[in-house]
Design an enzyme around this catalytic site. Sequence first.
Site, PDB file in Angstrom:
ATOM      1  NE  ARG A 184      39.226  38.449  86.858  1.00  0.00           N
ATOM      2  CZ  ARG A 184      39.145  39.751  86.585  1.00  0.00           C
ATOM      3  NH1 ARG A 184      38.805  40.614  87.539  1.00  0.00           N
ATOM      4  NH2 ARG A 184      39.431  40.201  85.378  1.00  0.00           N
ATOM      5  CB  CYS A 241      42.558  46.148  88.843  1.00  0.00           C
ATOM      6  SG  CYS A 241      41.792  47.584  88.040  1.00  0.00           S
TER       7      CYS A 241
END
Length: 284
Positions: A184, A241
Amino acid sequence: MTMTTPCTTLISASDLAQQRQPGWVLLDCRHDLANPQAGRAAYDAGHIPGALFAALDDDLSDHAQPADGPFRGRHPLPAIDDFIATLRRWGVNDDTQVVAYDAHGGMFAARLWWMLRWAGHEAVAVLDGGMPAWTALGLPLATDIPVAAPGNATRRPSLVRTVGAADILAQPELKVLDARAPDRFRGENETLDPVGGHIPGAVNRFFKDNLLPDGRFKPAAQLRSELAALVAEPASAVMQCGSGVTACHNLLALEVAGLPGAALYPGSWSEWCSDPSRPVATGA
């Protein structure tokens, strides 16, 4: 055994079983990003005796974002006074030892750990290894749902720092660590946010890299060696994040490592990528 000083980072399952005192508040933070009801179902099926349930989407986030206001990410922080009210509902007083746990290596419990520190509450620890560590010792589970006497927690000076997207854009010297999985981070296999990639200049520290194979945190010295190579000056470091949850895991690891002082970007990638004017990087 009796604990005479607050526990402020991690507590082992054996220590929790032996040292737990009347008045301690245990909070079950189990969650599944792909199935938001799974955490509550797991709690109902069996939890550490006396634990209350802390819902990521309801207790640790505020999704009431105005349609015409700025997007604050997938798990925006609640108003601090609302969070204090939640702590009181859980029976938390200013001197209460709180222990948060999950079954995911602290992935969600660390968010609650950080939020209590955000509210100025220092006596909060994460159960190292979570439910797997507890059950591995043959310790009991319960299915009854306790009723907490209302607490009187008050808002105190915050023990943590936050930064926003504007701060990161204006201060290129900030060291940004991204806690998401490497794919990701590279902009691949993005299933949670509409844009793949990362904040330019950020480096990847997958939160699971803080853990041993059994889900407990690595020893402090090992964490310090690994994290100091990425964060030379915690005071100029920012943890982020996807939505401000697993970034707290890196903040907890830094605290365990003796490298406190880094800031959290609460909106994280989900907020950052919502504005097409902000730059996006891909690849390693």
